[in-house]
Enzyme design. Structure first.
Site, PDB file in Angstrom:
ATOM      1  N   CYS A  42      40.363  42.725  33.223  1.00 40.05           N
ATOM      2  CA  CYS A  42      40.959  41.619  33.967  1.00 40.05           C
ATOM      3  C   CYS A  42      40.676  41.583  35.466  1.00 40.05           C
ATOM      4  O   CYS A  42      40.079  40.626  35.966  1.00 40.05           O
ATOM      5  CB  CYS A  42      42.462  41.632  33.735  1.00 40.05           C
ATOM      6  SG  CYS A  42      43.170  43.303  33.804  1.00 40.05           S
ATOM      7  N   HIS A 105      46.197  39.436  40.451  1.00 42.42           N
ATOM      8  CA  HIS A 105      45.573  40.681  39.974  1.00 42.42           C
ATOM      9  C   HIS A 105      44.469  41.235  40.868  1.00 42.42           C
ATOM     10  O   HIS A 105      43.634  42.017  40.414  1.00 42.42           O
ATOM     11  CB  HIS A 105      45.045  40.505  38.550  1.00 42.42           C
ATOM     12  CG  HIS A 105      45.542  41.555  37.617  1.00 42.42           C
ATOM     13  ND1 HIS A 105      44.880  41.940  36.478  1.00 42.42           N
ATOM     14  CD2 HIS A 105      46.643  42.331  37.666  1.00 42.42           C
ATOM     15  CE1 HIS A 105      45.556  42.878  35.861  1.00 42.42           C
ATOM     16  NE2 HIS A 105      46.628  43.147  36.560  1.00 42.42           N
TER      17      HIS A 105
END
Length: 486
Positions: A42, A105
């Protein structure tokens, strides 16, 4: 999307055909069948999308161990560097307003905040929705509106792990619709990064979608995403701006087969999944939509990558990519508008190592590894039911002298390596070797940002916590090398 696989949409062959809106988006636009992420995990893939650069260049990798996937958990010290130029920063030159909705993120400490890297608005979280935590050993993940937190997952934004019920996708949808309406009303060009995470374990869906899919809870989440995309596209049409809006749908990495089938998706015919550099870990569903510009019903075999969205978006805004650094993304507009095919390689990185490269229909593995025997013995399997002898190895196997070569047209599942002695192997590897040599000769790795962890930097007291009475006392700082098992 988050952890969504190549095989999760009806337009890509998913047999339950439960994604009518995304399938219609594909019918009105273009399917890109050979589209990749820049990393099978990710955080690095998102950093690559927003910088147009491989993670090994932008710093989203680790050197703590060879060929290890790393990301930004709560205790990570690093994040996106100030020296990196992100897409929303550059789009400001053309007057664009930018918003991120969902998972960032790229680091949760104040210096990594998305509004410090070009975004004008944010509704979402810095990390994945793991939890619930006890706020003593670990704090619950905060949810932000712009500069400050407005609550925490499981406390103020509920996720029922027993039933999978959460209303987050509906909240994210409304945020998107409101942002689009606001920009259209002011005639403001905009960039919306809708980075929702319902298909990442623990998977969730709103009450009205629970129990509606043949595929179980994961399918419920996909159906809600499909419905939401349909409403966003309808909203663009209603506002009369669909022909002025380029929309691209894709995922950050392959489906997490370790969580399948209840909490993970499908990578179609491809080998393995998230965490690996086999096709299932890095080939993504991709749909480009721009009514009146992209011919309807198109199918492209252009080799594409999430990094291309950086360069393509700049091109759409009439801007040039930065010339003071290596940009890996290419402009896809000739491919999606005119059907041209641009010759370019795709590099498959895992941490600090180039594991494989694709040139044309050929893919050469210079290293193979699924995960360690130790992790596999704990039940962690990134390739369930897909063991290919000598390919899905549980030790890191080097093939730099004689790479394993596959023809992805005849063998998309990477089951039949070409004979080293064949003329086809020799011819293909002559071309591939030149590409790899040129890449490695010019590669200047960035400073690794994912090496150091420290519990003291977790989300104990994010900005705005004092207004909510949700500040928590951090432990003493004890920096250490992060441990990355995969």
């Amino acid at each position: 999307m988050d952890d969504m696989g190549w095989g999760d949409l009806g337009a890509f062959g998913e047999p339950s055909k439960e994604t009518p809106n995304l399938d219609q988006m594909a019918a009105e636009g273009m399917l890109l069948l050979d589209f990749y992420t820049a990393n099978p995990l990710c955080s690095p893939s998102r950093a690559a999308l927003l910088t147009g650069r491989l993670p090994v260049r932008n710093g989203f990798y680790t050197t703590n161990a060879h060929a290890r996937n790393a990301y930004t958990p709560q205790d990570i010290v690093g994040g996106i560097q100030e020296s990196e130029l992100l897409l929303p920063e550059l789009l400001k030159k053309a007057g664009y307003i930018s918003k991120i909705i969902g998972k960032w993120h790229l680091g949760h400490r104040p210096q990594f905040h998305p509004l410090k890297h070009g975004f004008d608005e944010w509704f979402g979280s810095p990390n994945c929705h793991f939890g619930p935590f006890d706020n003593r050993a670990l704090p619950n993940i905060p949810v932000y509106r712009d500069w400050e937190m407005i609550g925490r997952y499981y406390e103020d934004f509920k996720i029922d792990l027993k039933t999978g019920e959460a209303n987050l996708t509906q909240i994210y949808l409304q945020e998107a619709l409101d942002f689009i309406s606001k920009q259209q009303a002011s005639q403001q060009p905009f960039f919306l990064y809708w980075a929702i995470d319902a298909t990442h374990a623990p998977v969730y869906a709103s009450k009205q979608f629970l129990g509606t899919s043949q595929r179980g809870l994961y399918g419920d989440a996909v159906r809600e995403i499909d419905d939401s995309v349909g409403k966003i596209l309808s909203h663009l049409r209603k506002l009369g701006i669909s022909e002025n809006t380029f929309v691209f749908f894709t995922s950050d990495n392959g489906a997490a087969l370790i969580s399948a089938p209840k909490q993970g998706g499908s990578n179609g015919p491809f080998l393995c999944g998230k965490q690996t550099t086999f096709e299932g870990g890095m080939r993504e569903p991709a749909i480009a939509w721009w009514p009146g510009h992209i011919p309807a019903g198109g199918v492209s075999h252009q080799l594409g990558n999430v990094m291309d969205l950086f360069t393509t978006s700049l091109s759409l805004a009439g801007l040039q990519a930065p010339s003071d650094r290596q940009i890996d993304g290419i402009d896809l507009l000739p491919a999606v508008l005119r059907g041209e095919l641009i010759d370019r390689p795709v590099f498959y990185y895992r941490g600090d190592e180039m594991m494989a490269v694709r040139v044309g229909l050929y893919k050469a593995h210079y290293w193979t590894w699924s995960n360690s025997w130790e992790e596999y013995g704990k039940g962690i399997d990134f390739c369930p039911g897909q063991n290919v002898s000598g390919v899905t190895t549980h030790t890191q196997e080097e093939h730099t002298t004689l790479p394993l070569l596959f023809h992805l047209g005849r063998d998309p599942g990477e089951k039949y390596p070409l004979s080293f002695a064949s003329d086809e192997y020799q011819t293909a590897m002559e071309r591939i070797s030149i590409v790899v040599q040129q890449h490695k000769a010019t590669l200047v790795p960035g400073e690794p940002q994912l090496n150091v962890c420290d519990r003291a930097v977790m989300n104990w007291s994010p900005p705005g916590c004092e207004k909510l009475g949700k500040c928590l006392k951090p432990p003493e700082s004890e920096p250490k090398k992060c441990f990355w098992p995969h």
